[in-house]
Write an enzyme that holds these catalytic residues in place. Structure first.
Site, mmCIF file in Angstrom:
data_model
loop_
_atom_site.group_PDB
_atom_site.id
_atom_site.type_symbol
_atom_site.label_atom_id
_atom_site.label_comp_id
_atom_site.label_asym_id
_atom_site.label_seq_id
_atom_site.Cartn_x
_atom_site.Cartn_y
_atom_site.Cartn_z
ATOM 1 N N CYS A 110 -8.226 21.362 0.533
ATOM 2 C CA CYS A 110 -7.853 21.911 1.836
ATOM 3 C C CYS A 110 -8.839 22.977 2.309
ATOM 4 O O CYS A 110 -9.243 23.851 1.538
ATOM 5 C CB CYS A 110 -6.458 22.523 1.686
ATOM 6 N N GLY A 129 7.446 -11.183 0.610
ATOM 7 C CA GLY A 129 6.477 -10.620 -0.332
ATOM 8 C C GLY A 129 6.880 -9.308 -0.960
ATOM 9 O O GLY A 129 6.077 -8.379 -1.056
ATOM 10 N N SER A 160 9.400 -7.392 -4.259
ATOM 11 C CA SER A 160 10.290 -7.584 -5.433
ATOM 12 C C SER A 160 11.638 -6.917 -5.173
ATOM 13 O O SER A 160 12.546 -7.000 -5.981
ATOM 14 C CB SER A 160 9.625 -6.957 -6.676
ATOM 15 N N CYS A 174 -0.259 23.718 1.681
ATOM 16 C CA CYS A 174 0.079 24.448 2.931
ATOM 17 C C CYS A 174 0.385 23.493 4.076
ATOM 18 O O CYS A 174 0.762 23.926 5.167
ATOM 19 C CB CYS A 174 -1.090 25.375 3.306
ATOM 20 N N CYS A 230 -6.565 26.442 2.234
ATOM 21 C CA CYS A 230 -6.050 27.134 1.027
ATOM 22 C C CYS A 230 -6.597 26.549 -0.269
ATOM 23 O O CYS A 230 -6.127 26.876 -1.355
ATOM 24 C CB CYS A 230 -4.513 27.051 1.005
ATOM 25 N N GLN A 247 6.688 -1.827 3.444
ATOM 26 C CA GLN A 247 6.480 -0.893 2.330
ATOM 27 C C GLN A 247 4.996 -0.653 2.120
ATOM 28 O O GLN A 247 4.602 0.180 1.332
ATOM 29 C CB GLN A 247 7.067 -1.475 1.032
ATOM 30 N N ASN A 248 4.180 -1.441 2.819
ATOM 31 C CA ASN A 248 2.743 -1.428 2.551
ATOM 32 C C ASN A 248 2.042 -0.264 3.251
ATOM 33 O O ASN A 248 2.438 0.135 4.352
ATOM 34 C CB ASN A 248 2.105 -2.760 2.981
ATOM 35 N N ILE A 249 1.003 0.241 2.607
ATOM 36 C CA ILE A 249 0.268 1.414 3.124
ATOM 37 C C ILE A 249 -1.068 0.977 3.711
ATOM 38 O O ILE A 249 -1.889 1.787 4.072
ATOM 39 C CB ILE A 249 0.037 2.423 1.975
ATOM 40 N N ASP A 250 -1.260 -0.363 3.823
ATOM 41 C CA ASP A 250 -2.572 -0.888 4.236
ATOM 42 C C ASP A 250 -2.752 -0.964 5.752
ATOM 43 O O ASP A 250 -3.801 -1.377 6.235
ATOM 44 C CB ASP A 250 -2.800 -2.268 3.581
ATOM 45 N N CYS A 256 -2.665 18.660 3.417
ATOM 46 C CA CYS A 256 -2.709 19.449 2.181
ATOM 47 C C CYS A 256 -1.295 19.482 1.591
ATOM 48 O O CYS A 256 -0.327 19.721 2.325
ATOM 49 C CB CYS A 256 -3.162 20.879 2.508
ATOM 50 N N PRO A 297 -4.287 -6.365 -4.167
ATOM 51 C CA PRO A 297 -3.332 -6.766 -5.214
ATOM 52 C C PRO A 297 -1.956 -6.162 -4.944
ATOM 53 O O PRO A 297 -1.856 -5.077 -4.359
ATOM 54 C CB PRO A 297 -3.948 -6.197 -6.497
ATOM 55 N N ASP A 298 -0.899 -6.881 -5.397
ATOM 56 C CA ASP A 298 0.426 -6.259 -5.268
ATOM 57 C C ASP A 298 0.618 -5.382 -6.502
ATOM 58 O O ASP A 298 -0.355 -5.066 -7.197
ATOM 59 C CB ASP A 298 1.510 -7.335 -5.081
ATOM 60 N N PHE A 299 1.839 -4.955 -6.755
ATOM 61 C CA PHE A 299 2.041 -3.975 -7.827
ATOM 62 C C PHE A 299 2.524 -4.614 -9.119
ATOM 63 O O PHE A 299 2.079 -4.265 -10.208
ATOM 64 C CB PHE A 299 3.070 -2.914 -7.380
ATOM 65 N N ARG A 300 3.476 -5.582 -8.977
ATOM 66 C CA ARG A 300 4.185 -6.002 -10.184
ATOM 67 C C ARG A 300 3.955 -7.455 -10.601
ATOM 68 O O ARG A 300 4.556 -7.895 -11.565
ATOM 69 C CB ARG A 300 5.697 -5.736 -9.985
ATOM 70 N N HIS A 325 6.755 3.607 3.599
ATOM 71 C CA HIS A 325 6.113 4.361 2.498
ATOM 72 C C HIS A 325 4.848 5.050 2.987
ATOM 73 O O HIS A 325 3.951 5.349 2.209
ATOM 74 C CB HIS A 325 5.814 3.425 1.310
#
Ligand code: APR
Ligand code: ZN
Length: 280
Positions: free
Chosen positions: A170, A209, A211, A149, A173, A118-121, A146, A45-48, A138
């Site tokens: 982590c 794709g 906005s 640290c 730490c 912009q996609n993290i996929d 972590c 799914p997209d965000f908006r 992004h």
């Protein structure tokens, strides 16, 4: 670009004229900007978008407001909502779309200056776009660290946690571990600012794709030279598209428009696009 040439090619300022321009010697470096809309047909799914957008479907995670899921301060307080979302978004379950393969086709044709996403996929990588031609502005799920640290964290271990719905901490730490996704308020990867100057050499910009609501990414669209044609392929008109004489706005689904574009270019582009996508 030789001013005298452009108006003839883009006189109709539509997809057919861009298809002709792409085959002209003037068009050497095409820059691409991707947003979540290029992955929706992959099942992400997209965000908006109303109804289907992630920001409209996070109620069950009782967030103070949707964007909190990508905010460091909220994540420190309560990492559960992010990890619940990560389970849905995690790469490995999704196949690239025809639109991702279209970006690869441009690279195969030696026309791709850079693909900013912009996609993290990581679907551009999975589609076979060369790594040096991708800027994941992004970040992505590819690596994790972590947040206290900075120690790197093992990819397989975080996958297990995400699958089980538990929160990884982590080994050094006991701090919170987060995939290298750029949260609101965090700085973008150095590669973003390092490669932005390349846009000054763009002969064509294709924005798909998105906005165009999140900066600094959205500002890339105004960094191409004044006489560089810009094509928006999106369900709705966004950003400052339409304000420049050589803007071409194609409202529709990215997969359908890129297929139509390849058909208009001819020279076997449509078949090559299909073949590249079949490989994914
Ligand atoms: N074809 C064409 N356009 C589409 C399609 C499709 N199949 N599906 C969705 N769209 C359009 C929507 O109409 C919308 O204009 O894509 C755009 C997606 O916009 P957003 O959901 O805002 O996604 P994006 O622009 O990538 O968000 C930017 O916001 O939350 C942050 O960091 C996150 O990278 C994300 C950034
Ligand atoms: Zn640590």
């Amino acid at each position: 670009i030789d001013e005298s040439v452009l108006p003839q090619i883009l006189d109709k300022r539509d997809l057919a004229s861009v298809a002709k321009y792409v085959k002209s010697p003037e068009c050497k470096r095409i820059f691409v900007m991707n947003g979540a809309g290029v992955s929706t047909s992959a099942g992400i799914p997209d965000f908006r978008s109303p109804e289907t957008g992630l920001y409209h479907n996070l109620q069950r995670l009782n967030l103070p407001y949707p964007e909190a899921v990508f905010e460091i301060s909220f994540f420190r307080e309560n990492p559960i909502p992010f990890y619940a979302l990560a389970k849905e978004l995690m790469p490995g379950k999704f196949r690239p779309t025809i639109t991702h393969s279209f970006v690869r086709l441009l690279a195969e044709k030696n026309l791709l200056g850079m693909c900013y996403t912009q996609n993290i996929d990581t679907l551009e990588r999975l589609a076979g776009v060369p790594a040096h031609k991708i800027v994941e502005a992004h970040g992505s799920f590819a690596d994790q660290h972590c947040i206290d640290c900075g120690a790197p964290y093992d990819s397989n271990k975080i996958r297990d946690h995400i699958r089980k719905g538990s929160v990884p901490t982590c080994d050094q730490c006991d701090g919170l571990v987060k995939p290298d996704i750029v949260f609101f308020g965090e700085s973008l990867p150095p590669r973003f600012s390092q490669t932005v100057p390349l846009l000054r050499s763009a002969d064509l910009l294709i924005v798909m794709g998105t906005s165009l609501t999140v900066h600094p990414f959205a500002s890339l669209a105004s960094m191409v030279p004044e006489n560089c044609p810009r094509v928006l392929i999106n369900m709705d008109q966004v950003g400052d598209f339409g304000t420049r004489t050589d803007d071409v706005v194609c409202l529709g689904k990215t997969d359908e428009v890129v297929k139509e574009f390849c058909r208009l270019v001819g020279d076997g582009w449509e078949k090559e696009l299909e073949d590249l996508w079949k490989e994914t």
